[in-house]
Design an enzyme around this catalytic site. Structure first.
Site, short mmCIF file in Angstrom:
data_model
loop_
_atom_site.label_atom_id
_atom_site.label_comp_id
_atom_site.label_asym_id
_atom_site.label_seq_id
_atom_site.Cartn_x
_atom_site.Cartn_y
_atom_site.Cartn_z
N LYS A 1 10.70 3.12 2.96
CA LYS A 1 10.73 4.29 3.15
C LYS A 1 11.84 4.97 2.27
CE LYS A 1 9.88 6.82 7.07
NZ LYS A 1 9.00 8.11 7.27
N GLU B 1 0.92 -0.90 0.08
CA GLU B 1 0.38 0.04 0.02
C GLU B 1 0.13 1.27 0.40
OE1 GLU B 1 -1.96 -0.55 3.22
OE2 GLU B 1 -2.81 -2.09 3.04
N LYS C 1 2.05 4.28 1.49
CA LYS C 1 2.21 5.06 2.65
C LYS C 1 2.05 6.71 2.96
CE LYS C 1 5.11 4.30 6.71
NZ LYS C 1 5.21 6.16 7.55
N CYS D 1 -2.31 38.41 21.67
CA CYS D 1 -2.99 39.73 22.66
C CYS D 1 -3.61 40.62 22.15
CB CYS D 1 -0.41 40.64 23.34
SG CYS D 1 -0.74 41.72 24.47
S1 IVH Z 1 -0.76 0.25 8.91
C1 IVH Z 1 0.73 -1.31 12.72
N1 IVH Z 1 -0.93 1.19 6.36
O1 IVH Z 1 2.54 5.07 8.96
C2 IVH Z 1 0.92 -0.48 11.96
N2 IVH Z 1 0.05 2.47 8.30
O2 IVH Z 1 4.13 4.06 11.33
C3 IVH Z 1 -0.24 -0.80 10.93
N3 IVH Z 1 0.47 4.92 7.58
O3 IVH Z 1 1.24 6.96 11.39
C4 IVH Z 1 -0.09 0.79 10.40
N4 IVH Z 1 0.05 4.16 5.47
O4 IVH Z 1 -1.27 5.25 10.51
C5 IVH Z 1 -0.50 1.12 7.98
N5 IVH Z 1 -0.70 1.99 3.97
C6 IVH Z 1 -0.64 2.21 5.41
C7 IVH Z 1 -0.22 3.22 5.94
C8 IVH Z 1 -0.14 3.46 7.45
C9 IVH Z 1 0.23 5.64 6.22
C10 IVH Z 1 0.79 5.10 9.07
C11 IVH Z 1 0.04 5.38 10.20
C12 IVH Z 1 1.17 4.90 10.80
C13 IVH Z 1 2.86 5.44 10.19
C14 IVH Z 1 3.49 3.82 11.09
#
Ligand code: IVH
Length: 684
Positions: free
Chosen positions: A326, A114, A116, A435
């Site tokens: 990343k 997916e 991120k 202020c």
């Molecule tokens: S799965 C147990 N899927 O990334 C954690 N997280 O470091 C499972 N994030 O703040 C997270 N896109 O909100 C997952 N496709 C995605 C994501 C995602 C963004 C964010 C998530 C969290 C951070 C995790």
């Protein structure tokens, strides 16, 4: 008189119609009715709910508009802790991780990939298909209840297509184009869309959140019935319940994996490939990243099989079944040594972090603005914290995230209750503290240095230190005093010899030649900057007296009829230019000899968009009557105009029934521009 059942039926019908049109508009981009018809449905429902509050449904689409009451954000424990994601920055590391997992299973191994999305995490609770609670990530164990704010987000369903009870996780974010537009409106205070989204979600008044086009996407779902055992099927189900799911989902299976036909028939944009194609897919996504209208900071690779997920489990920090890939290593890392607050000319109080100096794209950064209390809370920033600092494009440096909390016992920073300069109690407006004391020394200093500064009156030799000295000596207390005091009185003070004093005098005298538009914008009135000033002068307010006269009438309509001026700016014009104290300042400036009306025939330049071009016009037009009005627009943008087509002409604006100029222009290879193309250029 209709009875309750009839009213309730009508309300239900309105609600489901509205929701259907919202889906068509926001999710499918295929509206069936006009905005006006939509508003009519909406207003009727709103009216009924006000009249019969007892009949209003909890998931009514009117909840999207938000409220003006202050929200509380009570703390709520997470039933399933919100862990972080483990992360890698290189393909080899990712493949190593996959190899390690392979050893843990003898079943065919599949992964879902997916995007991120870089936003703010949200946990959504639904009971019998109705949104009952939305909670932030917080520290992973306890978050804040921000339900009222989340209800305003158009693509978070208030009710699902089926009455399920389940918990979902997703991300709230802001599109890049929306971010850039909105951030410009607030002087580019946010470093990135994520910080903007996080700050917005924490606004006290949900009506303010409703104005921000936040979006969501949901990536995990926890259902009570455990029939679904694969992530790809869960994503499919999440989508069919009415959520937005990432558009680009990649599914990677070994050759002999089963059939997923139905899922991919419903989602032709999802990709199903073989595991060995994963590296190619990642490279392709990395490449395509810059063409997306939202920011992704990487990809998340997740094991598809829930049984395997359970077997792998989690560390105290992250699940072992998912890995973030990343795109970029973090930028500068520093420590916050102190947090101080600064008071600006409008009274706005801004917290600033003093950090251990670090180099960031070539310059040393030691101060970073923290914007406001919402921003600090959303990132949970305290003195002593280790933070990631970035500077994207030429935007000011900003704290992106807290990497490690301090262990010296410092709590999240709280704004002071009183002004650090004059001790007046601060007031809160929107996201900011102010202020309210106009005579506050910090505000006066800010106002004076803005007035004298570059881009405004540009008074050389009247910089910050001189202003400070003039204030300390009691020589200058307000803007008009700049034209009253005798620079001679500075003689004898350190750094003020004859020469310097003479230069100050010259600078002040020179500033009296600045045109009306600059004087007006230099006063530092709220919202009345160069752009607004130009709009109002162009609309015929060629002197301050005319402007004050209309402001005193108190009718916003006088100003909102000017294109580009909305109700907010109209109110600011009325409030400030009708204020006796502001008027007194203006009178004193007039007496001092400043230009408070526009010179006869002064064309106001609004841009250089047409610089170097020579325009001619032929035919008649819909919008420009007489057609000379079109040529005025050219001049305002730095272009030249001519009455006949010659070798110098670069563009011919051509309307209905053009004359012989058209033939001549074609022969000479002059660009022929239609009215539509012309107006498009004017607005863009
Ligand atoms: S799965 C147990 N899927 O990334 C954690 N997280 O470091 C499972 N994030 O703040 C997270 N896109 O909100 C997952 N496709 C995605 C994501 C995602 C963004 C964010 C998530 C969290 C951070 C995790």
């Amino acid at each position: 008189m209709p009875d309750d059942t009839e009213i309730r039926d009508r309300m239900d019908r309105l609600a489901s119609e509205i929701v259907r049109h919202q889906t068509l508009y926001y999710l499918k981009a295929r509206p069936e009715i006009s905005d006006k018809e939509y508003d009519r449905l909406f207003d009727e429902l709103l009216r009924l709910e006000r009249e019969y509050p007892g009949l209003a449904a909890q998931d009514s689409p009117t909840k999207r508009v938000g409220s003006d009451l202050d929200n509380e954000f009570p703390e709520v424990p997470h039933r399933i802790p919100m862990l972080s994601l483990d992360k890698v920055y290189a393909e080899e590391q990712l493949l190593e991780w996959i190899e390690k997992i392979k050893k843990d299973t003898d079943r065919p191994l599949s992964f879902v990939v997916e995007e991120k999305i870089d936003g703010s995490t949200i946990v959504l609770h639904y009971e019998n298909g109705v949104l009952v609670r939305a909670v932030t990530r917080g520290d992973g164990f306890v978050g804040n209840d921000i339900t009222e704010n989340v209800r305003t987000i158009r693509d978070v369903p208030l009710s699902l297509t089926e009455p399920v009870t389940a918990v979902f996780r997703g991300e709230i974010y802001l599109n890049l184009s929306d971010f850039e537009r909105l951030n410009r409106e607030v002087d580019n205070i946010y470093a990135n869309p994520r910080n903007f989204a996080a700050g917005s979600l924490r606004r006290k008044k949900s009506a303010e959140v409703a104005r921000i086009p936040l979006r969501s996407f949901v990536y995990e779902g926890f259902f009570d019935d455990l029939a679904l055992r694969e992530h790809i099927a869960v994503l499919h189900r999440i989508f069919s319940l009415g959520f937005r799911v990432g558009k680009d989902i990649g599914f990677f299976t070994p050759d002999d994996a089963g059939s997923y036909g139905a899922i991919f028939d419903d989602h032709p944009e999802w990709v199903h490939r073989r595991l060995e194609d994963l590296p190619g897919y990642i490279a392709q996504k990395k490449e395509g990243r810059s063409s997306l209208d939202y920011e992704i900071d990487g990809l998340v690779v997740k094991a598809d099989d829930y049984q395997l997920r359970n077997r792998l489990g989690s560390t105290s920090h992250h699940p072992r079944w998912a890995m973030a890939f990343k795109f970029e290593a973090p930028q500068a890392v520093s420590v916050i040594n102190a947090i101080e607050v600064q008071v600006g000319r409008t009274g706005r109080v801004t917290p600033v972090a003093r950090i251990e100096p670090v180099t960031l794209s070539g310059t040393t950064v030691s101060n970073v603005t923290l914007h406001n209390q919402d921003y600090i809370k959303s990132l949970d920033i305290a003195v002593g914290d280790r933070v990631a600092v970035t500077r994207r494009g030429d935007v000011i440096p900003a704290v992106e995230e807290v990497l490690q909390k301090n262990n010296e016992g410092y709590d999240t920073f709280d704004m002071p209750e009183r002004c650090p300069s004059c001790r007046t109690s601060l007031v809160i407006e929107g996201a900011h503290h102010f202020c309210p004391n106009r005579d506050c020394p910090a505000r006066v200093y800010g106002k004076l240095s803005f007035f004298c500064g570059r881009g405004q009156m540009d008074i050389e030799n009247l910089g910050g230190e001189t202003i400070r000295k003039l204030m300390d000596l009691g020589l200058v207390r307000d803007i008009p005093d700049i034209y009253r005091f005798d620079p001679k009185d500075l003689l004898g003070h350190e750094g003020f010899a004859e020469k310097k004093v003479a230069l100050i005098r010259e600078g002040i005298a020179g500033s009296k030649k600045k045109p009306f538009s600059i004087v007006l914008a230099s006063l530092g009135l709220d919202e009345i900057g160069p752009k607004v000033t130009e709009l109002i002068i162009e609309a015929g307010y060629t002197s301050i007296d005319r402007l004050i006269e209309d402001a005193k009438k108190g009718d916003p309509g006088l100003f909102t009829r000017i294109e580009g001026i909305g109700p907010k700016i109209a109110k600011k014009l009325i409030d400030q230019l009708g204020d006796p104290e502001v008027i007194a300042v203006i009178e004193r400036l007039k007496e001092a000899g400043l230009k408070l009306s526009a010179e006869e025939g002064e064309t106001i330049r609004i841009s250089d968009a047409f610089a170097g071009e020579v325009w001619c016009v032929t035919g008649s037009f819909d919008l420009f009557k007489p057609r000379e009005l079109a040529m005025e627009e050219v001049k305002k943008r730095g272009g030249k105009v001519a009455s006949s087509v010659t070798g110098n002409t670069t563009h011919l604006l051509t309307g209905e029934n053009p004359g012989s100029k058209l033939e001549k222009a074609k022969k000479l290879g002059v660009a022929i521009v239609t009215e539509q193309e012309f107006t498009a250029r004017l607005s863009g």
